[in-house]
Design a protein around this motif. Structure first.
Motif, PDB file in Angstrom:
ATOM      1  N   PHE A  19       3.482  14.277  -9.134  1.00  0.00           N
ATOM      2  CA  PHE A  19       4.536  15.439  -9.331  1.00  0.00           C
ATOM      3  C   PHE A  19       5.493  15.372  -9.973  1.00  0.00           C
ATOM      4  N   GLN A  20       5.360  14.343 -11.090  1.00  0.00           N
ATOM      5  CA  GLN A  20       6.378  14.057 -11.838  1.00  0.00           C
ATOM      6  C   GLN A  20       7.316  15.395 -12.573  1.00  0.00           C
ATOM      7  N   HIS A  21       6.588  16.301 -12.931  1.00  0.00           N
ATOM      8  CA  HIS A  21       6.981  17.492 -13.695  1.00  0.00           C
ATOM      9  C   HIS A  21       7.417  18.611 -12.521  1.00  0.00           C
ATOM     10  N   GLU A  22       7.115  18.332 -11.335  1.00  0.00           N
ATOM     11  CA  GLU A  22       7.440  19.331 -10.152  1.00  0.00           C
ATOM     12  C   GLU A  22       8.725  18.997  -9.680  1.00  0.00           C
ATOM     13  N   PHE A  23       8.824  17.688  -9.269  1.00  0.00           N
ATOM     14  CA  PHE A  23      10.265  17.302  -8.756  1.00  0.00           C
ATOM     15  C   PHE A  23      10.827  16.310  -9.931  1.00  0.00           C
ATOM     16  N   ILE A  24      12.203  16.805 -10.233  1.00  0.00           N
ATOM     17  CA  ILE A  24      12.620  16.049 -11.500  1.00  0.00           C
ATOM     18  C   ILE A  24      13.543  14.957 -10.709  1.00  0.00           C
ATOM     19  N   ILE A  25      12.942  13.804 -10.322  1.00  0.00           N
ATOM     20  CA  ILE A  25      13.812  12.678  -9.465  1.00  0.00           C
ATOM     21  C   ILE A  25      13.297  11.361 -10.059  1.00  0.00           C
ATOM     22  N   GLU A  26      13.189  11.395 -11.208  1.00  0.00           N
ATOM     23  CA  GLU A  26      13.001   9.998 -11.897  1.00  0.00           C
ATOM     24  C   GLU A  26      14.443   9.495 -12.432  1.00  0.00           C
ATOM     25  N   SER A  27      14.938   8.358 -11.806  1.00  0.00           N
ATOM     26  CA  SER A  27      16.053   7.837 -12.130  1.00  0.00           C
ATOM     27  C   SER A  27      16.251   6.312 -12.024  1.00  0.00           C
ATOM     28  N   ASN A  28      15.130   5.700 -12.141  1.00  0.00           N
ATOM     29  CA  ASN A  28      15.258   4.147 -12.020  1.00  0.00           C
ATOM     30  C   ASN A  28      15.742   3.713 -10.626  1.00  0.00           C
ATOM     31  N   ARG A  29      15.635   4.389  -9.688  1.00  0.00           N
ATOM     32  CA  ARG A  29      16.473   4.026  -8.186  1.00  0.00           C
ATOM     33  C   ARG A  29      15.405   4.101  -7.517  1.00  0.00           C
ATOM     34  N   GLU A  30      13.982   3.983  -7.683  1.00  0.00           N
ATOM     35  CA  GLU A  30      12.898   4.141  -6.769  1.00  0.00           C
ATOM     36  C   GLU A  30      12.858   3.057  -5.960  1.00  0.00           C
ATOM     37  N   ALA A  31      13.075   1.848  -6.168  1.00  0.00           N
ATOM     38  CA  ALA A  31      13.209   0.662  -5.148  1.00  0.00           C
ATOM     39  C   ALA A  31      14.249   1.015  -4.106  1.00  0.00           C
ATOM     40  N   VAL A  32      15.286   1.192  -4.364  1.00  0.00           N
ATOM     41  CA  VAL A  32      16.535   1.423  -3.601  1.00  0.00           C
ATOM     42  C   VAL A  32      16.138   2.554  -2.555  1.00  0.00           C
ATOM     43  N   GLU A  33      15.576   3.506  -3.256  1.00  0.00           N
ATOM     44  CA  GLU A  33      15.304   4.932  -2.320  1.00  0.00           C
ATOM     45  C   GLU A  33      14.207   4.843  -1.552  1.00  0.00           C
ATOM     46  N   PHE A  34      13.402   3.912  -1.746  1.00  0.00           N
ATOM     47  CA  PHE A  34      11.941   3.563  -1.055  1.00  0.00           C
ATOM     48  C   PHE A  34      12.689   2.970   0.356  1.00  0.00           C
ATOM     49  N   GLU A  35      13.580   2.199   0.150  1.00  0.00           N
ATOM     50  CA  GLU A  35      14.189   1.286   1.300  1.00  0.00           C
ATOM     51  C   GLU A  35      14.949   2.278   2.089  1.00  0.00           C
ATOM     52  N   THR A  36      15.709   3.136   1.406  1.00  0.00           N
ATOM     53  CA  THR A  36      16.502   4.332   2.172  1.00  0.00           C
ATOM     54  C   THR A  36      15.601   5.310   3.060  1.00  0.00           C
ATOM     55  N   HIS A  37      14.585   5.607   2.441  1.00  0.00           N
ATOM     56  CA  HIS A  37      13.600   6.517   3.110  1.00  0.00           C
ATOM     57  C   HIS A  37      12.738   5.953   4.149  1.00  0.00           C
ATOM     58  N   ALA A  78       1.005  -1.354   0.175  1.00  0.00           N
ATOM     59  CA  ALA A  78       0.155   0.004   0.203  1.00  0.00           C
ATOM     60  C   ALA A  78       0.835   1.386  -0.097  1.00  0.00           C
ATOM     61  N   LEU A  79       1.963   1.360   0.840  1.00  0.00           N
ATOM     62  CA  LEU A  79       2.717   2.503   0.714  1.00  0.00           C
ATOM     63  C   LEU A  79       3.476   2.359  -0.678  1.00  0.00           C
ATOM     64  N   HIS A  80       3.868   1.393  -1.199  1.00  0.00           N
ATOM     65  CA  HIS A  80       4.491   1.475  -2.650  1.00  0.00           C
ATOM     66  C   HIS A  80       3.425   2.065  -3.490  1.00  0.00           C
ATOM     67  N   SER A  81       2.338   1.719  -3.460  1.00  0.00           N
ATOM     68  CA  SER A  81       1.238   2.498  -4.476  1.00  0.00           C
ATOM     69  C   SER A  81       0.954   3.700  -4.252  1.00  0.00           C
ATOM     70  N   TYR A  82       0.844   4.219  -2.946  1.00  0.00           N
ATOM     71  CA  TYR A  82       0.504   5.714  -2.744  1.00  0.00           C
ATOM     72  C   TYR A  82       1.627   6.359  -3.506  1.00  0.00           C
ATOM     73  N   VAL A  83       2.868   5.864  -2.871  1.00  0.00           N
ATOM     74  CA  VAL A  83       4.314   6.776  -3.306  1.00  0.00           C
ATOM     75  C   VAL A  83       4.016   7.123  -4.658  1.00  0.00           C
ATOM     76  N   SER A  84       3.786   5.760  -5.504  1.00  0.00           N
ATOM     77  CA  SER A  84       4.021   5.699  -6.826  1.00  0.00           C
ATOM     78  C   SER A  84       2.882   6.683  -7.281  1.00  0.00           C
ATOM     79  N   SER A  85       1.789   6.719  -6.633  1.00  0.00           N
ATOM     80  CA  SER A  85       0.699   7.635  -7.074  1.00  0.00           C
ATOM     81  C   SER A  85       0.951   9.218  -7.170  1.00  0.00           C
ATOM     82  N   MET A  86       1.861   9.512  -5.813  1.00  0.00           N
ATOM     83  CA  MET A  86       2.340  10.937  -5.858  1.00  0.00           C
ATOM     84  C   MET A  86       3.314  11.136  -6.781  1.00  0.00           C
ATOM     85  N   ASP A  87       4.207  10.020  -7.082  1.00  0.00           N
ATOM     86  CA  ASP A  87       5.543  10.381  -7.859  1.00  0.00           C
ATOM     87  C   ASP A  87       4.819  10.699  -9.170  1.00  0.00           C
ATOM     88  N   SER A  88       3.728   9.927  -9.765  1.00  0.00           N
ATOM     89  CA  SER A  88       3.251  10.306 -11.104  1.00  0.00           C
ATOM     90  C   SER A  88       2.528  11.654 -11.037  1.00  0.00           C
TER      91      SER A  88
END
Length: 750
Positions: free
Chosen positions: A573-591, A561-571
């Motif tokens: 705000f994707q033009h607002e915060f340019i943080i797309e990098s194919n590192r989402e899985a690793v960053e989720f664990e870090t955060h 559920a957390l992954h799903s909500y984060v992905s929804s907000m990522d989508s």
């Protein structure tokens, strides 16, 4: 300013010859060695995030420190970006382009298309190349260097360059063309890069500049002589200009030795955060690689950070709708009044060079061999364009990773979180808060310039530099009063880009927007932790509701559920915060680990999640709150427009600003879910574009008019409700009450 007692000096050779005492300005307590009476070997301790960060910051050196400045009279024998047996000069480069078979085939094509003589087309081509082409005059470069050194030493506390990352760039130069791609926050970016290249004996690159500089009397010629080449802001309808510019860029990359510099964001970011990359110039610059004419292209992401941006106040007013003044030579000399102000430190860092060939995973046989094809036929295919977009996102990502977070960035963030919670802070509370934030940012991998040993002195210095925004009053930090009457006389409301905001609104909005601008660089590090925290709050509420029903949850279902909500907000705000990098899985664990370590979250083995309402949670959510409010108020405004009504982008901006102003003018500024940042035009335009991309708005290709979409799965009401739910999860009742009260108090005194 208080000096670090752990600071050390060492003797160093300057690029201009001789020796100088090098000051280690960023020695931190975390890395200060301790003495030991025992001579027995001890195990090497595992580096902590704080010690790694301190080691990194010690690589920065102040290149305008008295005694270390580059000599502008020394012989300049620079390292070239791309080595050739014979080197062209600027005039021969133009002749090379004009005499090429590719340009000839282009001109023959247009001569047939327009039924004009080939000679006339050649004359047009020469005029266009003369308009575009760079030049080089070392005398002008040296005089500019002398002026930059003098002005820099007067208004700045230093130009800090990461000498280690510069050395890393230099060791790979010479084998292929080099593209320098800096972040773009100020016109100073143009100047700094050339100055630094001269300082470190690197060939000054050709710099792409807009035609608005070309038209400035005297300035256009000076910029051209220092290596600028000029491009029109828009030439989509002039196919001949497009093709000739592309051929010049092709030759500049493939046949010239100096390297090329341009800004991948396309323009200065008025909100101090990364913009969606523009791939037009990058595509042109990479064409020689795709045609096989060069073996590779080396891309150097460059991160430029300012303690105070020179155009700060100009940007704030532009965001609120005050038109940008036209660039003129008179305006340039008028702007020199800044020499009486302080702007703190400027930081410049170089990312690890990116090999285009390695990034794309190419071998020599995978590239199209089309070097002899006419320029008007050289088109990148869809796959190549997609690769370039991925590369552009990676460049923006690397730029942001190395932007130095300074004292005022963290001070703005912490002060905003206290302001929204209706609290004020003294110097001791600010010191503790900033040191806590420094630890958090270090853990995330950010480079922070704060020194623990001089934290109070650094805060006082930062407030002094930004005294136009904040000040200490009765030992508490608060906004510097802004005179509404003065605003009324300074601003011509007839020229406003959108709604003519009243002076009392401006008096509240100006300081809060200025503060948010310095929070925004932190969003690269905090946007996704904020998404995760909001997701946890939403999941916690859901679990509490399930306790009264038959619903159940598990550890895996909670994480899903957390992954799903984060992905929804990522989508969203994707033009607002340019943080797309194919590192989402690793960053989720870090955060997630960060929030657990900071006692913000508790996640049990059963899947039960609990969010603690502590200071760390407030700071992280405070960073995202203005953007969430902006998107929510935009959705509210759009929902008031009937589906069958068409409207322009400007009409929508006027509607939103009117709506937000009415909310801000409620007694005491107590309206919920509204922040003065909702008035920022650049961010409103980004949000509008996001809603177009996601299908909530339809833009007519011919007229440019907008219309709210009425279609299954694209219900604007659902989006509004989703945003409202996130706004309600925020721990802040409102955002502008304190600023409003201060403004009203000052108006009353006047």
């Amino acid at each position: 300013m208080e000096m670090n007692p752990a600071a050390a000096t060492e003797t160093a050779t300057t690029p201009g010859g001789g020796t100088a005492r090098r000051e280690r300005r960023f020695e931190d307590d975390a890395s200060t060695p301790t003495s030991s009476a025992s001579s027995a070997p001890t195990p090497t301790p595992t580096p902590t995030p704080a010690s790694i960060a301190a080691d990194y910051m010690r690589n920065f050196e102040n290149i305008i420190q008295p005694g270390k400045e580059a000599s502008m009279t020394r012989e300049f024998n620079p390292q070239v970006a791309y080595e050739f047996e014979r080197y062209l000069n600027p005039q021969k480069l133009k002749q090379h382009v004009l005499g090429s078979e590719k340009l000839r085939s282009i001109l023959e094509h247009y001569a047939r298309k327009t039924q004009q003589p080939l000679k006339k087309m050649q004359q047009q081509a020469k005029a266009i190349i003369d308009e575009i082409g760079l030049d080089r005059n070392m005398a002008i470069i040296r005089w500019c260097g002398i002026a930059i050194t003098a002005i820099g030493q007067r208004i700045c506390d230093g130009f800090y360059v990461n000498s280690a990352s510069m050395a890393n760039v230099r060791k790979d130069m010479g084998r292929c063309p080099v593209l320098y791609l800096p972040s773009h926050r100020s016109y100073m970016d143009f100047i700094l890069m050339s100055y630094i290249c001269y300082y470190y004996d690197i060939e000054i690159p050709g710099i792409a500049a807009g035609m608005d500089f070309h038209s400035m009397f005297g300035m256009g010629t000076m910029l051209r002589k220092t290596g600028a080449f000029f491009m029109r802001r828009s030439f989509s309808n002039d196919e001949l200009y497009w093709d000739i510019f592309r051929e010049y860029m092709y030759a500049l990359v493939a046949n010239y030795h100096i390297g090329v510099e341009f800004f991948i964001e396309g323009t200065r970011s008025r909100n101090f955060k990364a913009l969606v990359p523009k791939v037009g110039l990058l595509s042109m610059a990479l064409l020689p690689y795709f045609t096989g004419e060069v073996p590779d292209v080396m891309i150097v992401p460059v991160s430029v950070a300012y303690e105070r941006v020179l155009e700060e106040q100009l940007f704030v007013y532009e965001l609120l709708g005050v038109p940008k003044p036209k660039e003129t030579t008179k305006g340039f000399f008028k702007a020199l009044k800044i020499i009486d102000e302080r702007f703190g430190k400027m930081f410049l860092d170089f990312g690890d060079p990116i090999s285009v060939r390695e990034f794309f995973g190419h071998d020599s046989g995978q590239r199209m061999q089309r070097a002899g094809v006419g320029g008007h036929l050289q088109k990148l295919n869809r796959q190549e364009i997609e690769l370039i977009k991925q590369l552009a996102n990676e460049i923006i990502y690397q730029q942001q990773r190395r932007i130095v977070i300074n004292t005022f960035n963290l001070l703005s963030l912490y002060y905003a979180s206290q302001l929204y919670a209706q609290r004020s802070s003294n110097i001791d509370e600010l010191s503790r808060g900033l040191l806590h934030l420094k630890r958090i940012f270090n853990q995330l991998g950010a480079h922070v310039s704060i020194k623990a040993s001089s934290i109070k002195a650094d805060i006082i210095d930062a407030v002094e530099i930004h005294s136009n925004i904040v000040q200490f009053s009765q030992a508490r930090l608060q906004f510097t009063p802004l005179a509404a009457k003065q605003l009324a006389t300074q601003i011509d409301v007839k020229r406003m880009k959108a709604h003519a905001l009243c002076p009392s609104t401006m008096a509240v909005a100006v300081p809060m927007l200025a503060l948010q601008l310095y929070v925004n660089p932190c969003l690269f590090w905090l946007a996704r932790p904020a998404y995760l925290l909001l997701a946890a709050l939403k999941e916690q509420r859901k679990q509490e509701q399930q306790q009264h029903s038959s619903g159940s949850y598990s550890y895996d279902s909670t994480l899903s559920a957390l992954h799903s909500y984060v992905s929804s907000m990522d989508s969203l705000f994707q033009h607002e915060f340019i943080i797309e990098s194919n590192r989402e899985a690793v960053e989720f664990e870090t955060h997630l680990q960060l929030l657990l370590d900071e006692k913000v979250l508790e996640l049990e083995a059963s899947g039960r999640i609990k969010v603690q309402d502590n200071e760390c949670a407030h700071v992280i959510l405070a960073a995202l709150a203005p953007f969430l409010c902006l998107y929510y108020q935009l959705a509210v405004t759009l929902r008031q427009i009937p589906f069958d009504i068409e409207f322009s982008n400007k009409d929508l901006l006027v509607r939103v600003q009117k709506h937000v102003e009415q909310l801000l003018q409620q007694p005491g500024g107590a309206a919920p879910h509204v922040h003065p940042y909702c008035l920022a035009l650049d961010n409103l335009n980004i949000a509008i574009q996001a809603l177009i991309q996601r299908g909530y708005l339809l833009k007519c290709r011919d007229s440019g008019q907008l219309r709210v979409v009425d279609a299954p799965g694209k219900c604007l009401r659902q989006l509004e409700q989703q945003l409202l739910e996130y706004c309600q999860l925020m721990p802040f009742a409102q955002y502008s009450m304190a600023a409003n009260q201060q403004a009203q108090c000052h108006i009353a005194k006047l």
